[in-house]
Design a protein around this motif. Sequence first.
Motif, PDB file in Angstrom:
ATOM      1  N   GLN A  23       0.795  -1.216   0.000  1.00 57.49           N
ATOM      2  CA  GLN A  23       0.000   0.000   0.000  1.00 57.49           C
ATOM      3  C   GLN A  23       0.837   1.280   0.000  1.00 57.49           C
ATOM      4  OE1 GLN A  23      -2.539  -1.881   3.234  1.00 57.49           O
ATOM      5  NE2 GLN A  23      -4.042  -0.544   2.294  1.00 57.49           N
ATOM      6  N   HIS A 120       1.321  -9.432   5.020  1.00 58.53           N
ATOM      7  CA  HIS A 120       0.156  -8.537   5.019  1.00 58.53           C
ATOM      8  C   HIS A 120      -0.509  -8.610   3.632  1.00 58.53           C
ATOM      9  CE1 HIS A 120      -1.642  -4.627   6.784  1.00 58.53           C
ATOM     10  NE2 HIS A 120      -2.298  -4.842   5.662  1.00 58.53           N
ATOM     11  N   ASN A 165      -1.259 -10.667   8.993  1.00 59.14           N
ATOM     12  CA  ASN A 165      -2.239  -9.603   9.189  1.00 59.14           C
ATOM     13  C   ASN A 165      -3.636 -10.068   8.787  1.00 59.14           C
ATOM     14  OD1 ASN A 165      -2.949  -6.634   9.556  1.00 59.14           O
ATOM     15  ND2 ASN A 165      -3.634  -6.967   7.450  1.00 59.14           N
ATOM     16  N   GLU A 166      -4.574  -9.884   9.693  1.00 61.24           N
ATOM     17  CA  GLU A 166      -6.009 -10.073   9.418  1.00 61.24           C
ATOM     18  C   GLU A 166      -6.350 -11.372   8.680  1.00 61.24           C
ATOM     19  OE1 GLU A 166      -7.924  -6.608   7.794  1.00 61.24           O
ATOM     20  OE2 GLU A 166      -7.573  -5.460   9.610  1.00 61.24           O
ATOM     21  N   GLU A 371      -3.858  -1.243  14.092  1.00 63.09           N
ATOM     22  CA  GLU A 371      -4.581  -0.399  13.135  1.00 63.09           C
ATOM     23  C   GLU A 371      -5.831   0.141  13.811  1.00 63.09           C
ATOM     24  OE1 GLU A 371      -5.440  -1.961   9.183  1.00 63.09           O
ATOM     25  OE2 GLU A 371      -3.569  -3.122   9.205  1.00 63.09           O
ATOM     26  N   SER A 425      -5.631   2.602  -0.467  1.00 68.08           N
ATOM     27  CA  SER A 425      -6.558   1.745   0.283  1.00 68.08           C
ATOM     28  C   SER A 425      -6.560   0.347  -0.350  1.00 68.08           C
ATOM     29  CB  SER A 425      -7.952   2.370   0.226  1.00 68.08           C
ATOM     30  OG  SER A 425      -8.943   1.380   0.183  1.00 68.08           O
ATOM     31  N   THR A 426      -6.896  -0.636   0.446  1.00 67.23           N
ATOM     32  CA  THR A 426      -6.850  -1.997  -0.099  1.00 67.23           C
ATOM     33  C   THR A 426      -7.737  -2.161  -1.339  1.00 67.23           C
ATOM     34  OG1 THR A 426      -6.167  -2.945   1.982  1.00 67.23           O
ATOM     35  CG2 THR A 426      -7.227  -4.448   0.455  1.00 67.23           C
ATOM     36  N   LYS A 432      -9.038   7.539  -0.728  1.00 67.68           N
ATOM     37  CA  LYS A 432      -9.472   7.214   0.641  1.00 67.68           C
ATOM     38  C   LYS A 432      -8.243   7.358   1.530  1.00 67.68           C
ATOM     39  CE  LYS A 432     -12.068   3.573   3.039  1.00 67.68           C
ATOM     40  NZ  LYS A 432     -12.415   2.147   2.985  1.00 67.68           N
ATOM     41  N   TYR A 434      -5.960   8.145   4.956  1.00 63.89           N
ATOM     42  CA  TYR A 434      -5.959   7.850   6.391  1.00 63.89           C
ATOM     43  C   TYR A 434      -4.807   8.527   7.143  1.00 63.89           C
ATOM     44  CZ  TYR A 434      -9.099   3.705   5.989  1.00 63.89           C
ATOM     45  OH  TYR A 434     -10.150   2.842   5.811  1.00 63.89           O
TER      46      TYR A 434
HETATM   47  C1  BGP Z   1      -7.275  -3.305   7.084  1.00 62.42           C
HETATM   48  C2  BGP Z   1      -6.006  -3.697   6.377  1.00 62.42           C
HETATM   49  C3  BGP Z   1      -5.188  -2.545   5.870  1.00 62.42           C
HETATM   50  C4  BGP Z   1      -5.987  -1.370   5.369  1.00 62.42           C
HETATM   51  C5  BGP Z   1      -7.149  -1.029   6.292  1.00 62.42           C
HETATM   52  C6  BGP Z   1      -8.060   0.029   5.751  1.00 62.42           C
HETATM   53  O1  BGP Z   1      -8.225  -4.312   6.902  1.00 62.42           O
HETATM   54  O2  BGP Z   1      -5.183  -4.466   7.231  1.00 62.42           O
HETATM   55  O3  BGP Z   1      -4.280  -3.038   4.930  1.00 62.42           O
HETATM   56  O4  BGP Z   1      -6.296  -1.483   4.044  1.00 62.42           O
HETATM   57  O5  BGP Z   1      -7.914  -2.174   6.605  1.00 62.42           O
HETATM   58  O6  BGP Z   1      -8.913  -0.547   4.801  1.00 62.42           O
HETATM   59  P1  BGP Z   1      -9.242   0.127   3.415  1.00 62.42           P
HETATM   60  O7  BGP Z   1      -7.929   0.334   2.760  1.00 62.42           O
HETATM   61  O8  BGP Z   1     -10.085  -0.847   2.698  1.00 62.42           O
HETATM   62  O9  BGP Z   1      -9.949   1.397   3.711  1.00 62.42           O
END
Ligand code: BGP
Length: 472
Positions: A23, A120, A165-166, A371, A425-426, A432, A434
Amino acid sequence: MFMKNLKNFPKNFLWGASTSAYQCEGATAEGGKGKTIMDIANHGDEYCDFSVASDFYHHYKEDIALMKEMGFKSFRFSISWARVFPNGDGKVNQEGLDFYKNVIKELRASNIEPIVTIFHFDTPLALEEKGGWSNRELIVPAFEKYADTLFQELGDQVKYWLTINEQNVITLSNLKFGMFSKGKRFTATEAFNKNHVMFIANALVMANYHKNYQKKQKGLIGPAPNVAPAYANTNKPEDQIAAMNAGVMRNWLYLDAYVRGEYNPIALKYFEDKGVELDLRKGDLEILKAAKPDYIAFNYYTSMTVEHSDAEEMNKVMDQQVGFDIPGMFRSVKNQNLDKTEYGWEIDPMGLRYAFREVHERYRLPLLITENGIGVRETLNKDNTVNDDYRIDYYQKHIAAMREAISEGIDVIGYNPWTAIDLVSTHQGFSKRYGFIYIDRDEKDLKEMKRYRKKSFFWYQEMIKNNGDNIM
Ligand code: BGP
């Protein structure tokens, strides 16, 4: 917010922020890096791809200098597996490894503790093409070798490791959207077997670290799931059961396997009822049992509100990150008491305290936030800044909730929100945003990629200087 006699944050609290490799790094075809599944992801013409991202690969010194200026004590980032092993396996790419050595050196020189995520989301494409996480014989040894190389090469400078991650979001996305597989949705049997392979890989890597590295390197290792507390929509008993089901399928299935080394019985019953055939091999449960994390890192964005459902089909709610319903177990609904971000994610600071309490009650391990944050479309104003008061308000409330959890006796060791710098963003592009740091690029127009401090940059700097004493 609601509590008398608040405790202070611990003295060595890890205040920082997070990123992930695909990212923010860009330079996807430089330095000998192999392709990953993220390099071929396409989220539509409206959004950019990950090829340049925030160009952290070329700007890392400048970005770390800004983190130092903010007073960061820690920085959580991920290593791109395919930068270190271009094919996921085989020969190490020294140039890729050196990049991370340099990043870590820069962090150490700035007194910032590196918190390193080993995986990740960005599976090397060469492995994915051979089945990826479905191909246990291939991916488990490759992941073990990759992680072992990191421990050997970087372990004297890294004290906080995160394995995957997740994993829960990956598994639930595989079921619902196929987010990590070009839209291919997997059957429950496929998705939960990939998940099982990740459990095995995670446990073997943790056990290796404990056995061969921990004593000498004095570091800690743990997983990084995304935890979302589940509320029942009404006081109907069946909705309360649905909330328990949601807690299991969203959080505890994963954490029970990581920490207790066992499959959650409610999840097993679901597998039985749904005909999910888990490829549980001889010795697997021993592998899970033999590994226990030193701490639990978790990502928290929002809670989920659910009700009973006998449905056979997935709920189509897509405007909420946590719409991961499981037919027959629970159905996600909107929570009328919570505001939402412009991307539809419910904002629930007290849910963070709730999550801390639940995770603490169940596992009694030190907890680290890896996060937490708010994604917003933003533009630079005439004074070259962004007046992101909404972000300050969001963090203020979540940090206050965390302080309440600490006051309740919960061992929280750090807070690394999403994210340090604007990044891709993913699945919703660069718009988007942050970050505490604005990066001047658009979806398609890269401009000069200059960095600018947002208003929240100065707010976070002051907050860290006070070690959170001003937050209540
Ligand atoms: C989490 C992931 C991140 C990031 C974040 C925000 O699920 O670990 O990598 O992407 O969410 O999500 P998004 O980018 O979809 O707004």
